[in-house]
Write an enzyme that holds these catalytic residues in place. Structure first.
Site, PDB file in Angstrom:
ATOM      1  CB  SER A 229      -0.956  -0.060   1.197  1.00 24.51           C
ATOM      2  OG  SER A 229      -2.053   0.783   1.045  1.00 24.51           O
ATOM      3  CG  ASP A 457      -6.466  -2.811  -3.360  1.00 24.46           C
ATOM      4  OD1 ASP A 457      -7.056  -2.071  -2.552  1.00 24.46           O
ATOM      5  OD2 ASP A 457      -5.323  -3.249  -3.174  1.00 24.46           O
ATOM      6  CG  HIS A 484      -5.578  -2.618   0.744  1.00 27.13           C
ATOM      7  ND1 HIS A 484      -5.087  -2.117  -0.433  1.00 27.13           N
ATOM      8  CD2 HIS A 484      -4.917  -1.958   1.727  1.00 27.13           C
ATOM      9  CE1 HIS A 484      -4.180  -1.190  -0.187  1.00 27.13           C
ATOM     10  NE2 HIS A 484      -4.047  -1.085   1.125  1.00 27.13           N
TER      11      HIS A 484
END
Length: 514
Positions: A229, A457, A484
């Site tokens: 991320s 996602d 995610h």
């Protein structure tokens, strides 16, 4: 408009039924990998790059409720607070280690995202795999975060609780003015309680310098890195700054640094709408779904459940009750991964009965609230990093347009109170200038790296990973899913090629899709 969700690693957040403030006992261990520096050492920073790591107990290192396994060891690495003045103040970076169980290749540094997420527990992410056999897996709390010191702190627990109880939905001129005054006060408290010197040097630009120090003191001439991320932004900037120091790099759940903050926010809203639609489609197949039996009506049914909370919180066993803000936050928390959809369905069912315990628990986890009522510094660090990583939005026309576009992209989050105007956020009142911003990615001399991107996602849209892979000349692994990030989440067709790449530097097959 709801606050922009943080870019956290869903698998690291895990189930939220129980929050445990973890502390463990590790065995002090000193190995040859801790010898005096390795690889390229920048002039003037020799004392930092060649310091000795003293591994020992992780007792007192856990700050976010995650339990640190008893097999982990912890330490702190000293870095300059300002790399432009290495003789000045210093910071202590908390690191953790799961020692290699077999023939050691080196260290693998892991970051969970955020920004503001503690990474100490991620040292256990590859347990039981060949990666754990061949690498010391290293978690770390970036500067200002978690157990690293000095720590970013802006609000007291009581102030955070009060902020969470305020719905902040009034988009009239008077309502916007009130919200902006709160945001200005928040920025002032961050400056007073954290200090300007920390706030000026808490961004990604300085974090990548810290990572290079960590690489050296661990005895690695080259960096092995796994970033999730927001951690992909850290990895990208490390690749730009120290391309010659990279051995292997995996970036999962890409943040597109070339996007404007407006586009990033709107696309993220669309991603969460997509995740909500997928949840609603599954839920409405059951006659007792709290959103009804028609997926097309799920947005309307959801709004009917949460809108009354603007004026009347739902009852909870906790005296705080479930506010409107916390209800929406709890839903966003659950949409990071389908593994939390059962909890989300239960929370919405409770809401039909006027109760809010489950959604409050989800919101507490997202906000970093611990069982004793204290908070990790996740939210404050998130704001501190983003306020220096990107220029603030101060054009009211742009801010109003972003609010309108966000509501259109994520109608399940639209409270119907949009006016085409919106308040400036705390970054508009920040006490130190930004040190980064949207810019072209320019990397020269980088060895082959790998990007993983998930098709649905909710937090980091799939296309961002596709674009990042092209800009880095990276191999792309596409995972078909609605979560995610995916690496080391038990998906063999992702984990196997990642393992082969990290251990053997074997490239995944072209355009691999799982």
């Amino acid at each position: 408009m709801q606050p922009r969700p943080r870019l956290l690693l869903a698998t690291a957040m895990g189930a939220v039924a129980v929050l445990v403030v973890g502390c463990t006992l590790g065995t002090a261990r000193q190995g040859p990998e801790s010898s005096r520096g390795a690889g390229v050492i920048p002039a003037g920073l020799e004392s930092f790059y060649a310091q000795q790591v003293e591994w020992g107990s992780c007792d007192g290192f856990a700050t976010d409720g995650d339990d640190l396994k008893p097999t982990l060891e912890c330490a702190r690495v000293t870095v300059p607070l300002d790399y432009g003045n290495p003789a000045g103040a210093t910071a202590q970076i908390a690191i953790s280690r799961s020692p290699a169980t077999g023939d050691r290749l080196g260290s693998l540094l892991v970051n969970p995202g955020g920004p503001g997420g503690s990474g100490l527990s991620l040292a256990s992410i590859a347990d039981g795999t060949e990666v754990a056999q061949r690498f010391d897996v290293i978690g770390f709390d970036p500067r200002g975060v978690g157990a690293s010191t000095p720590q970013v702190r802006c609000l007291t627990p009581q102030e955070i609780d009060a902020e969470r109880s305020d719905p902040d939905v009034d988009m009239s001129p008077e309502g916007i003015a009130r919200t902006e005054e709160k945001n200005r006060t928040y920025a002032e408290r961050c400056a007073q309680r954290s200090g300007l010197s920390l706030l000026a040097h808490v961004g990604t630009r300085d974090v990548v310098r810290d990572m290079d120090v960590i690489r050296s003191v661990l005895g690695d001439a080259e960096l092995n890195y796994l970033g999730f991320s927001y951690g992909t932004r850290i990895g990208t900037e490390y690749a730009e700054t120290f391309p010659e120091n990279v051995r292997a790099m995996v970036l999962d759940g890409a943040v597109d640094r070339e996007q404007s903050p407006v586009d990033e926010t709107v696309l993220q809203g669309a991603g969460f709408q997509q995740a909500f639609d997928a949840f609603a489609t599954e839920c409405t197949q059951s006659p007792d779904c709290p959103l009804g039996t028609d997926p097309a009506a799920a947005n309307t049914r959801f709004r009917a459940l949460v809108d009354p909370l603007v004026t009347q919180p739902a009852a909870t066993t906790d005296p705080r009750g479930l506010s409107y803000e916390d209800a929406v936050t709890g839903v966003l928390q659950a949409l990071y991964t389908p593994s939390l959809w059962t909890s989300l369905r239960g929370g919405l069912t409770e809401l039909t009965e006027g109760r809010g315990n489950s959604l409050l628990l989800l919101a507490d986890r997202y906000a970093g609230r611990l069982d004793d009522g204290s908070y990790s510094n996740l939210e404050d660090a998130f704001n501190a990093v983003r306020c220096v990583d990107d220029p603030p939005l101060v054009d009211r026309g742009v801010v109003g347009e972003m609010d309108t576009r966000y509501r259109q992209a994520a109608p399940f989050l639209d409270d119907g109170r949009g006016t085409g105007n919106a308040p400036l956020d705390a970054c508009a009142f920040w006490a130190v200038p930004p040190t980064g911003g949207p810019s072209d990615i320019e990397v020269w001399g980088l060895p082959p790296v790998v990007v993983v991107s998930t098709t649905e996602d909710p937090a980091t849209p799939y296309q961002a990973g596709v674009d990042l892979a092209k800009r880095l000349g990276a191999a792309l692994i596409s995972y078909r899913g609605a979560q995610h990030t995916a690496t080391f989440d038990g998906v063999a067709c992702v984990d196997d090629p990642i393992t082969a790449y990290l251990v053997e530097l074997a490239a995944p097959e072209p355009d691999l899709t799982c």
